[in-house]
Design an enzyme around this catalytic site. Sequence first.
Site, PDB file in Angstrom:
ATOM      1  N   LYS A 111      -4.949  23.815 -17.518  1.00 26.21           N
ATOM      2  CA  LYS A 111      -3.657  24.106 -16.886  1.00 26.21           C
ATOM      3  C   LYS A 111      -2.748  22.879 -16.787  1.00 26.21           C
ATOM      4  O   LYS A 111      -1.542  23.015 -16.606  1.00 26.21           O
ATOM      5  CB  LYS A 111      -3.858  24.709 -15.490  1.00 26.21           C
ATOM      6  CG  LYS A 111      -4.332  26.151 -15.532  1.00 26.21           C
ATOM      7  CD  LYS A 111      -4.129  26.797 -14.185  1.00 26.21           C
ATOM      8  CE  LYS A 111      -4.361  28.287 -14.227  1.00 26.21           C
ATOM      9  NZ  LYS A 111      -4.134  28.918 -12.931  1.00 26.21           N
ATOM     10  N   LYS A 192      -9.617  33.192 -24.543  1.00 24.34           N
ATOM     11  CA  LYS A 192      -9.749  34.164 -23.445  1.00 24.34           C
ATOM     12  C   LYS A 192      -8.469  34.989 -23.261  1.00 24.34           C
ATOM     13  O   LYS A 192      -7.380  34.447 -23.394  1.00 24.34           O
ATOM     14  CB  LYS A 192     -10.042  33.369 -22.167  1.00 24.34           C
ATOM     15  CG  LYS A 192     -10.378  34.200 -20.967  1.00 24.34           C
ATOM     16  CD  LYS A 192     -10.476  33.336 -19.727  1.00 24.34           C
ATOM     17  CE  LYS A 192      -9.107  32.949 -19.205  1.00 24.34           C
ATOM     18  NZ  LYS A 192      -9.107  32.284 -17.897  1.00 24.34           N
ATOM     19  N   LYS A 195      -3.411  36.631 -18.434  1.00 17.49           N
ATOM     20  CA  LYS A 195      -2.147  37.253 -18.036  1.00 17.49           C
ATOM     21  C   LYS A 195      -0.974  36.310 -18.249  1.00 17.49           C
ATOM     22  O   LYS A 195       0.176  36.722 -18.229  1.00 17.49           O
ATOM     23  CB  LYS A 195      -2.212  37.766 -16.597  1.00 17.49           C
ATOM     24  CG  LYS A 195      -2.625  36.746 -15.556  1.00 17.49           C
ATOM     25  CD  LYS A 195      -2.938  37.422 -14.208  1.00 17.49           C
ATOM     26  CE  LYS A 195      -3.530  36.414 -13.246  1.00 17.49           C
ATOM     27  NZ  LYS A 195      -4.548  36.878 -12.378  1.00 17.49           N
TER      28      LYS A 195
HETATM   29  P1  TYM Z   1      -8.144  34.706 -11.730  1.00 16.70           P
HETATM   30  O1  TYM Z   1      -7.090  35.215 -10.833  1.00 16.70           O
HETATM   31  O2  TYM Z   1      -7.758  33.882 -12.902  1.00 16.70           O
HETATM   32  O3  TYM Z   1      -9.003  35.900 -12.284  1.00 16.70           O
HETATM   33  C1  TYM Z   1      -9.544  36.893 -11.432  1.00 16.70           C
HETATM   34  C2  TYM Z   1     -10.910  37.354 -11.930  1.00 16.70           C
HETATM   35  O4  TYM Z   1     -10.807  37.859 -13.269  1.00 16.70           O
HETATM   36  C3  TYM Z   1     -11.746  37.208 -14.117  1.00 16.70           C
HETATM   37  N1  TYM Z   1     -11.159  37.105 -15.465  1.00 16.70           N
HETATM   38  C4  TYM Z   1     -11.742  37.565 -16.585  1.00 16.70           C
HETATM   39  N2  TYM Z   1     -12.912  38.197 -16.794  1.00 16.70           N
HETATM   40  C5  TYM Z   1     -13.221  38.547 -18.069  1.00 16.70           C
HETATM   41  N3  TYM Z   1     -12.401  38.288 -19.135  1.00 16.70           N
HETATM   42  C6  TYM Z   1     -11.226  37.658 -18.974  1.00 16.70           C
HETATM   43  N4  TYM Z   1     -10.428  37.422 -20.004  1.00 16.70           N
HETATM   44  C7  TYM Z   1     -10.840  37.266 -17.644  1.00 16.70           C
HETATM   45  N5  TYM Z   1      -9.745  36.639 -17.124  1.00 16.70           N
HETATM   46  C8  TYM Z   1      -9.967  36.543 -15.793  1.00 16.70           C
HETATM   47  C9  TYM Z   1     -11.961  35.849 -13.477  1.00 16.70           C
HETATM   48  O5  TYM Z   1     -13.177  35.264 -13.874  1.00 16.70           O
HETATM   49  C10 TYM Z   1     -11.936  36.187 -12.006  1.00 16.70           C
HETATM   50  O6  TYM Z   1     -13.202  36.662 -11.577  1.00 16.70           O
HETATM   51  N6  TYM Z   1     -10.072  30.849  -9.172  1.00 16.70           N
HETATM   52  C11 TYM Z   1     -10.046  32.285  -9.276  1.00 16.70           C
HETATM   53  C12 TYM Z   1      -9.573  32.968  -8.018  1.00 16.70           C
HETATM   54  C13 TYM Z   1     -10.354  32.623  -6.783  1.00 16.70           C
HETATM   55  C14 TYM Z   1     -11.669  33.050  -6.465  1.00 16.70           C
HETATM   56  C15 TYM Z   1     -11.924  32.531  -5.163  1.00 16.70           C
HETATM   57  C16 TYM Z   1     -12.640  33.786  -7.138  1.00 16.70           C
HETATM   58  C17 TYM Z   1      -9.884  31.899  -5.733  1.00 16.70           C
HETATM   59  N7  TYM Z   1     -10.833  31.841  -4.758  1.00 16.70           N
HETATM   60  C18 TYM Z   1     -13.147  32.738  -4.557  1.00 16.70           C
HETATM   61  C19 TYM Z   1     -13.849  33.989  -6.504  1.00 16.70           C
HETATM   62  C20 TYM Z   1     -14.100  33.475  -5.234  1.00 16.70           C
HETATM   63  C21 TYM Z   1      -9.085  32.670 -10.399  1.00 16.70           C
HETATM   64  O7  TYM Z   1      -8.215  31.923 -10.771  1.00 16.70           O
HETATM   65  O8  TYM Z   1      -9.255  33.926 -10.877  1.00 16.70           O
END
Ligand code: TYM
Length: 328
Positions: A111, A192, A195
């Site tokens: 990022k 990957k 969004k």
């Molecule tokens: P974020 O918002 O990027 O994504 C949310 C969830 O979606 C999963 N994910 C995917 N899984 C499969 N294939 C993909 N292409 C894909 N893109 C995203 C992510 O692995 C995630 O589970 N840091 C985290 C948010 C967060 C969080 C937390 C998660 C903040 N605090 C505490 C768990 C526990 C994030 O940026 O996810």
Amino acid sequence: MKTIFSGIQPSGTLTIGNYLGAIQQFVQLQEEHDCYFCIVDEHAITVPQDRLKLRQNIRSLAAIYLASGINPDSSTLFIQSEVSAHTQLGWMLQSISYMGELERMTQFKDKSEGKEAVSSALFTYPSLMASDILLYNTDIVPVGEDQKQHLELTRNLAQRFNNRFNDIFTVPEVKIPKVGARIMSLQEPTKKMSKSDTNEKGFISMLDEPKKIEKKIKSAVTDSDGIVKFDKENKPGVSNLLTIESSCTGKSIEALEAKYEGKGYGDFKQGVANAVIDVLQPIQEKYYALLDSEELDTILDHGAEKAALTANKNLAKAKKAMGLGRVK
Ligand code: TYM
């Protein structure tokens, strides 16, 4: 009964990757466990956000969670910034996080790469994520594969805190789905699905209309073999589409290979598109009914209240262990 915690950033409409990697697992886990699902808006502001858009995205994500089957009677759904313990413990955990370990985070590297102005919050993002998880005595964190490294750091921080101060935090386990943990871009299947991809054809948004879904899947990059077979190395595009259909239908990859034996990519892509539409269409109908409802606000109010009860108790214990404030 175990405690489950997970979060999603309100940084744009979710993709089918977010659904298959994360939300689908949440829905399966919630009936047997004590679940907390969070809209992590404080994580979203680690990169610049438009104020009004962020507000919209927060509400939209709440509606997506519910429309996807999160049951507010059994799970706690809430907004991170409405429970102030998150940033408080986040700061405390920053004090025991090392620059070196934060620098190694691949999400930070990705990022921040090529950017002139990178916020310090983007750098300390994982300490806040650890705070989210540790405030609830979380046993299990269901996430997609890209969050594995953050979870490893969370475990290290929990152990470090417990050893240095007092044995307060549960050391959580990560749970990654067997199929669907890393859904790839439709246009560049070695990357990957995200969004924030600038090429809209690379991802399927959870709110894309059926015609759009069909179009995007039909233009997905495959290869010139014409054989529907799972081979991540040599056939990443076809393997990704097989993964998507498998996670949408619950059918094994082998069963799908058999289904498409002797058939061309045209039939295959139609099958994948139908599977995605079957999953997303009912979610979309519920989503639009929920978006502007009062019910949504009531659920989020209750969620924040309930989350704060647990979070504040653990925050108080952590403050005491660190020697912050006064003895009361
Ligand atoms: P974020 O918002 O990027 O994504 C949310 C969830 O979606 C999963 N994910 C995917 N899984 C499969 N294939 C993909 N292409 C894909 N893109 C995203 C992510 O692995 C995630 O589970 N840091 C985290 C948010 C967060 C969080 C937390 C998660 C903040 N605090 C505490 C768990 C526990 C994030 O940026 O996810």
